[in-house]
Design an enzyme around this catalytic site. Structure first.
Site, PDB file in Angstrom:
ATOM      1  N   GLU A   1      42.177  42.649  30.930  1.00  0.00           N
ATOM      2  CA  GLU A   1      40.988  42.279  30.165  1.00  0.00           C
ATOM      3  C   GLU A   1      39.817  43.114  30.680  1.00  0.00           C
ATOM      4  O   GLU A   1      39.449  43.010  31.855  1.00  0.00           O
ATOM      5  CB  GLU A   1      40.657  40.787  30.314  1.00  0.00           C
ATOM      6  CG  GLU A   1      39.527  40.384  29.374  1.00  0.00           C
ATOM      7  CD  GLU A   1      38.774  39.120  29.770  1.00  0.00           C
ATOM      8  OE1 GLU A   1      38.076  38.568  28.914  1.00  0.00           O
ATOM      9  OE2 GLU A   1      38.874  38.691  30.931  1.00  0.00           O
TER      10      GLU A   1
ATOM     11  N   ASP B   1      43.089  38.595  33.827  1.00  0.00           N
ATOM     12  CA  ASP B   1      41.749  38.113  33.506  1.00  0.00           C
ATOM     13  C   ASP B   1      40.675  38.953  34.218  1.00  0.00           C
ATOM     14  O   ASP B   1      40.829  39.292  35.390  1.00  0.00           O
ATOM     15  CB  ASP B   1      41.662  36.644  33.960  1.00  0.00           C
ATOM     16  CG  ASP B   1      40.444  35.930  33.431  1.00  0.00           C
ATOM     17  OD1 ASP B   1      40.292  35.864  32.196  1.00  0.00           O
ATOM     18  OD2 ASP B   1      39.646  35.436  34.245  1.00  0.00           O
TER      19      ASP B   1
END
Ligand code: GLC
Ligand code: MG
Length: 527
Positions: A265, A201
């Site tokens: 990401e 993330d």
């Protein structure tokens, strides 16, 4: 080709666990639900599933606020359920990728509870604490990705802590070696259980400017844009040391057998994105490339984007492509259902690992979520600009109660699921689902598609044409990105292998190829 790591030829499928399948009847998807639906993924023909966070969480940001990196939230199940899911996925030939959320924890994580307990707490430096700015306000001008200041004041200690997202998501201090060690232990915990990789993330956020300088204003900011867009994120993210952290994560995976994969990401322009491959490819194997989501949809622009991306890749760096995820408007809503079929053909015939978002394989549109049903914290904080609920509505499986998603009222309304579902699409040989199955099967059976070279052939009007090549084997892909028929001069006799309309196969008549509105073709050259 035998030593090609699996993730190069793989297609990845993202599951948003709350919305995939509810097995225990609480209206929220769970691990047992995912396990029960592995058959769908096998029939679809993907190779790996990535599951958004399943860790214990107060759910302020639906799992992206982790309270224990080595556990499972009871909403989703138990550790034993994860073990069962890994085992069954592997038995069915699927890899399993977990989401790893290293930039911030929940404010209820015991580490932050300790950190907040006082200036001299053992874990004070595990998070990002600063004195107030000269005027007594926040230490600098940084803005939260969900709007408002990226700092929250702690009365008791007289300092602010930094949060790139909600105040319930305090940022960890990745400059602190103890934090790194603890997080790497968490990775090992899951690697030991057999997971095949991680999607990391907000990887570009992990390290912040050491002097916490103000971010400069964004000259392109305009009304209607989210608060975060007011400033350029020059100092709050994408610092050079983030590459070092990425390499450390990668080294952790590489100590395990079986080509574990690190996916990052990264919402970054190409030249910055490439840095995350790391020197000599020691960083992330797949720094997520979101440019197809963000780019205007026209032939010339896409041809340029693909060429620029291919050119920007480091030597040996493997490409990847994405059309949607749990933070973005769905592709069928962005482009319309007809053009979404062309987009699927593009995604699954470009060079590089594709990632599909659950529901996109049946052409699911963004759901209509009435204001009183909104759940996304961003939507609630910045009404109008940030809503992600519409792309997170439950997966519609069949015509049973709640579209087969749950015996109870789903946590988000069904949205588009009222009009289409997996069972109906499976029964229709020309459905979006059928198209995905055919494309994935063709990709698997055709080395030129899975691993071959890419070459733009033409980008003219609404037509985008390119070749994929593996030695002597050549395939031609011609996509009509527009709503009018168009013709293309292939220059040699061709044979259609697959049309997005699923009603056209075999030798094409001599002369120019005619594509219907919103039609894409995969062609072989006739001998
Ligand atoms: C990532 C996630 C998003 C989440 C945010 C904070 O962008 O994809 O869903 O809200 O990080 O963790
Ligand atoms: Mg449930």
């Amino acid at each position: 080709m035998t030593d090609t790591p699996w993730w190069k030829s793989a297609a990845i499928y993202q599951v948003y666990p709350r919305s995939f399948q509810d097995a225990d009847g609480d209206g929220i998807g769970d691990l047992e639900g995912i396990r029960n639906r592995l058959g769908h993924l096998v029939e679809l023909g993907v190779d790996a599933l990535w599951i958004s966070p399943i860790y214990p969480s107060p759910m302020a940001d639906f799992g992206y606020d982790v309270a224990d990196y080595c556990g499972v939230d009871p909403i989703f199940g138990t550790l034993a359920d994860v073990d069962r899911l890994i085992a069954e996925a592997h038995a069915r030939g699927l890899k399993l990728i977990l989401d790893f959320v290293p930039n911030h924890s929940s404010d209820r994580h015991p580490w932050f509870v300790d950190s907040r307990s006082g200036r001299h707490a053992p874990k004070r430096d595990w998070y990002v604490w600063r004195d107030p700015g000269p005027g007594g306000g926040p230490p600098n001008n940084w803005v939260s990705n969900f709007g408002g200041p990226a700092w929250t004041y702690d009365e008791a200690s007289g300092q602010y802590y930094h949060h790139a997202f909600l105040s319930e998501q305090p940022d960890l201090n990745w400059r602190n070696p103890e934090v790194r060690a603890a997080m790497i232990d968490a990775l090992r915990f899951w690697l030991d259980r057999g997971v095949d990789g991680f999607r990391v993330d907000v990887l570009w956020h992990l390290i912040k400017d050491i002097d916490f300088r103000d971010n400069p204003p964004n000259p392109d900011y305009g009304p209607g844009m989210p608060d975060i867009a007011r400033l350029l994120q020059v100092h709050s993210a994408d610092q050079p040391e983030a590459i070092e952290v990425t390499r450390e994560l990668r080294a952790t995976l590489d100590a395990y057998p079986g080509d574990r994969v690190l996916i990052g990401e990264l919402y970054l322009p190409f030249e910055r994105l490439m840095a995350y491959y790391g020197p000599d490819l020691t960083g992330a194997q797949l720094p997520f490339n979101f440019h197809l989501i963000l780019a205007p949809w026209n032939a010339r622009g896409l041809a340029r984007l693909i060429a620029e991306y291919e050119r920007a890749l480091p030597p040996g760096g493997w490409p990847n492509w994405v059309l949607g995820n749990h933070d973005q408007k769905r592709v069928a809503s962005r482009l319309g259902r007809a053009q979404a079929r062309v987009a699927a053909m593009l995604l699954l015939t470009l060079r590089g690992t594709p990632t599909l978002y659950y529901g996109d394989e049946i052409g699911l549109m963004d759901g209509v979520v009435p204001p009183e049903a909104l759940r996304d914290p961003w939507a609630l904080r910045e009404p109008g600009v940030g809503g992600r609920d519409p792309c997170r509505t439950p997966m519609p499986w069949d015509d049973g109660p709640n579209a087969g998603f749950s015996a109870a009222t789903p946590w988000l309304p069904l949205g588009d699921g009222a009009t289409r579902d997996v069972a109906a699409e499976a029964a229709d040989p020309r459905s979006m689902l059928a198209l995905h199955r055919r494309l994935l099967a063709l990709r698997r059976a055709t080395p030129a598609l899975a691993l071959g070279a890419y070459e733009t052939v033409a980008a003219d009007g609404d037509l985008l044409a390119y070749q994929r090549r593996d030695g002597e084997a050549r395939l031609l892909v011609v996509l009509n990105l527009g709503p009018r028929p168009a013709t293309f001069e292939a220059g040699a006799p061709t044979r259609t292998l697959l049309s997005t309309h699923l009603d056209r196969e075999g030798p094409e008549p001599a002369g120019a190829l005619t594509l219907r509105a919103d039609e894409g073709l995969v062609l072989a050259f006739a001998e």
